[in-house]
Structure formats: structure tokens, C-alpha cells
Design a protein around this motif. Structure first.
Motif, PDB file in Angstrom:
ATOM      1  N   LEU A 290       0.884  -1.107  -0.040  1.00  0.00           N
ATOM      2  CA  LEU A 290      -0.038  -0.141   0.092  1.00  0.00           C
ATOM      3  C   LEU A 290       0.907   1.358   0.066  1.00  0.00           C
ATOM      4  O   LEU A 290       0.538   2.119  -0.340  1.00  0.00           O
ATOM      5  CB  LEU A 290      -1.085   0.041   1.208  1.00  0.00           C
ATOM      6  CG  LEU A 290      -2.017   1.131   1.200  1.00  0.00           C
ATOM      7  CD1 LEU A 290      -3.114   1.012  -0.013  1.00  0.00           C
ATOM      8  CD2 LEU A 290      -2.821   0.814   2.624  1.00  0.00           C
ATOM      9  N   GLY A 291       1.888   1.302   0.582  1.00  0.00           N
ATOM     10  CA  GLY A 291       2.884   2.200   0.669  1.00  0.00           C
ATOM     11  C   GLY A 291       3.394   2.641  -0.702  1.00  0.00           C
ATOM     12  O   GLY A 291       3.740   3.913  -1.248  1.00  0.00           O
ATOM     13  N   GLU A 292       3.720   1.581  -1.545  1.00  0.00           N
ATOM     14  CA  GLU A 292       4.274   1.719  -2.974  1.00  0.00           C
ATOM     15  C   GLU A 292       2.929   2.262  -3.626  1.00  0.00           C
ATOM     16  O   GLU A 292       3.280   3.188  -4.639  1.00  0.00           O
ATOM     17  CB  GLU A 292       4.601   0.436  -3.490  1.00  0.00           C
ATOM     18  CG  GLU A 292       5.831  -0.099  -2.530  1.00  0.00           C
ATOM     19  CD  GLU A 292       6.280  -1.315  -3.310  1.00  0.00           C
ATOM     20  OE1 GLU A 292       5.499  -1.832  -4.035  1.00  0.00           O
ATOM     21  OE2 GLU A 292       7.566  -1.983  -2.605  1.00  0.00           O
ATOM     22  N   ARG A 293       1.777   1.958  -3.631  1.00  0.00           N
ATOM     23  CA  ARG A 293       0.803   2.559  -4.527  1.00  0.00           C
ATOM     24  C   ARG A 293       0.390   3.857  -4.118  1.00  0.00           C
ATOM     25  O   ARG A 293      -0.040   4.534  -5.091  1.00  0.00           O
ATOM     26  CB  ARG A 293      -0.520   1.690  -3.763  1.00  0.00           C
ATOM     27  CG  ARG A 293      -0.581   0.011  -4.559  1.00  0.00           C
ATOM     28  CD  ARG A 293      -1.617  -0.597  -3.959  1.00  0.00           C
ATOM     29  NE  ARG A 293      -1.693  -2.043  -4.641  1.00  0.00           N
ATOM     30  CZ  ARG A 293      -2.574  -2.265  -5.576  1.00  0.00           C
ATOM     31  NH1 ARG A 293      -3.213  -1.512  -6.250  1.00  0.00           N
ATOM     32  NH2 ARG A 293      -2.755  -3.654  -6.246  1.00  0.00           N
ATOM     33  N   ILE A 294       0.609   4.407  -2.945  1.00  0.00           N
ATOM     34  CA  ILE A 294      -0.136   5.760  -2.597  1.00  0.00           C
ATOM     35  C   ILE A 294       1.166   6.840  -2.306  1.00  0.00           C
ATOM     36  O   ILE A 294       0.908   7.848  -2.001  1.00  0.00           O
ATOM     37  CB  ILE A 294      -1.013   5.710  -1.322  1.00  0.00           C
ATOM     38  CG1 ILE A 294      -0.161   5.149   0.034  1.00  0.00           C
ATOM     39  CG2 ILE A 294      -2.245   4.574  -1.659  1.00  0.00           C
ATOM     40  CD1 ILE A 294      -0.912   5.179   1.259  1.00  0.00           C
ATOM     41  N   ALA A 295       2.392   6.193  -2.724  1.00  0.00           N
ATOM     42  CA  ALA A 295       3.515   7.391  -2.548  1.00  0.00           C
ATOM     43  C   ALA A 295       3.159   8.413  -3.586  1.00  0.00           C
ATOM     44  O   ALA A 295       3.675   9.583  -3.363  1.00  0.00           O
ATOM     45  CB  ALA A 295       4.822   6.558  -2.816  1.00  0.00           C
ATOM     46  N   LEU A 296       2.690   8.213  -4.573  1.00  0.00           N
ATOM     47  CA  LEU A 296       2.135   9.216  -5.623  1.00  0.00           C
ATOM     48  C   LEU A 296       1.552  10.393  -5.301  1.00  0.00           C
ATOM     49  O   LEU A 296       1.649  11.551  -5.404  1.00  0.00           O
ATOM     50  CB  LEU A 296       1.464   8.644  -6.809  1.00  0.00           C
ATOM     51  CG  LEU A 296       1.200   9.628  -7.842  1.00  0.00           C
ATOM     52  CD1 LEU A 296       2.578  10.114  -8.666  1.00  0.00           C
ATOM     53  CD2 LEU A 296       0.242   8.935  -9.070  1.00  0.00           C
ATOM     54  N   ALA A 297       0.632   9.895  -3.937  1.00  0.00           N
ATOM     55  CA  ALA A 297      -0.107  11.032  -3.318  1.00  0.00           C
ATOM     56  C   ALA A 297       0.516  11.729  -2.307  1.00  0.00           C
ATOM     57  O   ALA A 297      -0.263  12.370  -1.575  1.00  0.00           O
ATOM     58  CB  ALA A 297      -1.386  10.379  -3.064  1.00  0.00           C
ATOM     59  N   GLY A 298       1.798  11.660  -1.812  1.00  0.00           N
ATOM     60  CA  GLY A 298       2.471  12.046  -0.936  1.00  0.00           C
ATOM     61  C   GLY A 298       1.943  11.478   0.404  1.00  0.00           C
ATOM     62  O   GLY A 298       2.049  12.456   1.547  1.00  0.00           O
ATOM     63  N   VAL A 299       1.726  10.539   0.706  1.00  0.00           N
ATOM     64  CA  VAL A 299       1.159   9.944   1.812  1.00  0.00           C
ATOM     65  C   VAL A 299       1.923   8.743   2.339  1.00  0.00           C
ATOM     66  O   VAL A 299       2.484   7.939   1.396  1.00  0.00           O
ATOM     67  CB  VAL A 299      -0.342   9.125   1.656  1.00  0.00           C
ATOM     68  CG1 VAL A 299      -0.931   8.651   2.885  1.00  0.00           C
ATOM     69  CG2 VAL A 299      -1.654  10.614   1.044  1.00  0.00           C
TER      70      VAL A 299
END
Length: 283
Positions: A182-191
Motif C-alpha cells: 500500500l505504501g508503494e501504491r499511494i506514494a504518488l499522493a504524498g502519503v
């Protein structure tokens, strides 16, 4: 990437604003002619520009600054600030949040339908990506969380029947992999994902009864295996002790009979009725 915006103390600029207001009032009172009117208008415009630069930032929040569509930085320090006038100031929370997915019905690695849900703990670490990298970072986290949980459920069986194979019921292994994915998936959103946990895991209602019977059968077989293993050890120990102490000498036939009798007594699920032999061993 996120960068710090220009800012000064809001209280200092508040003093400047009061001076401008006082100057405008004094000019309006003393100068009644046309040149004086122009000075009052100029001071009023300057005061209005100063007012547009004030902003208040709460703890664990940020203000994303845009000047006519251009990103000019982020204010992350809590307090009363003055920044670029006429800039748009978007509030962005940097507090820790949690999101719990709905109960999703998916098929596990063995093809069995299961219900699964998870909770994700996250926070914004890059306000630029959260504001401009995706359309809505909160909705993005929710959708990607459900996608990651679905993918995780299809990668592992509900329960493992083979040694060395992980299952969904192994919370630590599954949670760690879910957090990484999940960290890899939402890294694009700065989360940043702080933690994720499976909160609900069960077979789908249509197969729950059959799987319960299977689990009960497996438990019974496992218990019987332990009983037989222990009984064999006890019989072996009894025969060895009888031989060491030379209590009685038994031939192979009598040993086999003794082993059979002891196994019946130790492995049976009902109480046995003892039979006393009043004759000889061969009678």
C-alpha cells in the motif's frame, strides 16, 4: 516536491497594517483636495494587499500556497503568519488518519470465497503531491487500500495446510506485506502508511458451514495423531522397563498382545472394562 513558502510574523505585519490605516485616516482628514484623495486610495490599496497575506496555521496542518496558479510553497509551522499577498491558501491536514475498508468478498489463493476487511493508518508527508499529484488524496487512499486488500487476499490461502506456506490468518506477515504494498501504491499522493491490519477475515456464508466441518475434522485427526503418538511411546517405555527390571519375560506373541491391549486402552475414546486373568498367561 514540497518546499517552504515565504512567510514573516503575522503580528509584525499587523503592526504595519495599523500604521497604514492610521496614515490613510490622517490623510483623509487633512487633505480635502484631489491630490489627497489619490493618496488615500493608494494607502487603502496597500492595506488591502497586506490584509490578503494573513493566514493562520493550526498544529499538524499546512497551508499550500498558489500565486495565480503557480505553486509557491507550503507553510507547515503553526502560528499567525503573513505570506505572499493575493495568494490562494489551501488547507491541508497533516494529522494521522485511519481508513477502514468495507467487507470485501474475494477468492483466496485456493479459490475459496472469503470476506476480508482492513484498517489503514496514514498521514500526508508531501503536501505538494497530495494537492497536485492526484485529484483527491483522501479518495485515492480509500480506493488503493481496497485494491491492495483484494490483491493480498488473492495471493494467500485462508488457511495453510502445507508447512512453510503463509496464510491470511498469519496477521504479522500479512499486515507487513499489506503495509509495504500500500505504501508503494499511494506514494504518488504524498502519503505515508504507518500501519495496516486485517480487521475481519472469514469464509463467505455459502461455504462457511462446509469449511467449519473441514476444520473440525482436521482438529479431530490432529488430536488422534497426538494420542496415538503418545500411546506408542508409553507402550515402548513399558516394554523397555519390564525388560530392564526383569519383571517378566514375554515372547513375541505375548508382547504383541500386550501392545494391542495397551493401545486399545490408551487410544480408545471410551472407558474400558478390565478383565482379570486368574490363570496363566497361556490359559
Amino acid at each position: 516536491m514540497e518546499r517552504r513558502a515565504f512567510r514573516v510574523s503575522g503580528f509584525a505585519m499587523l503592526g504595519v497594517l495599523l500604521i497604514l490605516i492610521a496614515a490613510a485616516v490622517a490623510a483623509a482628514n487633512k487633505l480635502a483636495e484631489a491630490p489627497g484623495t489619490g493618496l488615500v486610495v493608494l494607502l487603502s490599496l496597500v492595506a488591502a494587499l497586506v490584509v490578503s497575506g494573513f493566514t493562520v496555521v493550526n498544529p499538524n496542518e499546512a497551508r499550500v500556497m498558489q500565486f495565480f496558479g503557480r505553486y509557491v510553497g507550503t507553510i507547515v509551522d503553526a502560528g499567525f503568519h503573513w505570506t505572499v499577498p493575493l495568494s490562494a491558501k489551501r488547507r491541508m491536514s497533516r494529522r494521522v488518519r485511519n481508513f477502514e475498508t468495507d467487507r470485501l468478498k474475494v477468492s483466496d489463493a485456493d479459490g475459496n470465497p472469503v470476506e476480508i476487511a482492513a484498517v489503514v493508518v496514514w498521514r500526508v508527508v508531501d503536501t505538494f503531491k497530495a494537492s497536485f499529484g492526484v485529484d483527491d488524496h483522501i479518495s485515492y487512499v480509500a480506493v488503493q487500500s481496497e485494491a491492495a486488500v483484494r490483491h493480498l487476499a488473492t495471493s494467500y490461502p485462508y488457511e495453510s495446510h502445507d508447512d512453510g506456506r503463509s496464510s491470511l490468518r498469519e496477521g504479522n506477515v500479512v499486515s507487513e506485506e499489506l503495509t509495504v504494498e500500500l505504501g508503494e501504491r499511494i506514494a504518488l499522493a504524498g502519503v505515508e502508511v504507518l500501519e495496516s491490519r486485517i480487521t475481519h477475515l472469514a469464509y463467505a456464508p455459502e461455504i462457511a458451514q462446509a469449511m467449519l466441518a473441514r476444520q473440525q475434522a482436521s482438529a479431530i485427526v490432529g488430536a488422534r495423531y497426538k494420542i496415538v503418538e503418545g500411546a506408542v511411546g508409553m507402550v515402548q517405555n513399558a516394554l523397555e522397563r519390564l525388560g530392564e527390571l526383569q519383571v517378566v519375560e514375554l515372547d513375541e506373541e505375548r508382547k504383541a498382545q500386550m501392545v494391542a491391549n495397551l493401545l486399545v486402552v490408551l487410544c480408545g475414546d471410551r472407558n474400558v472394562q478390565p478383565v482379570v486373568n486368574t490363570g496363566t498367561l497361556y490359559a
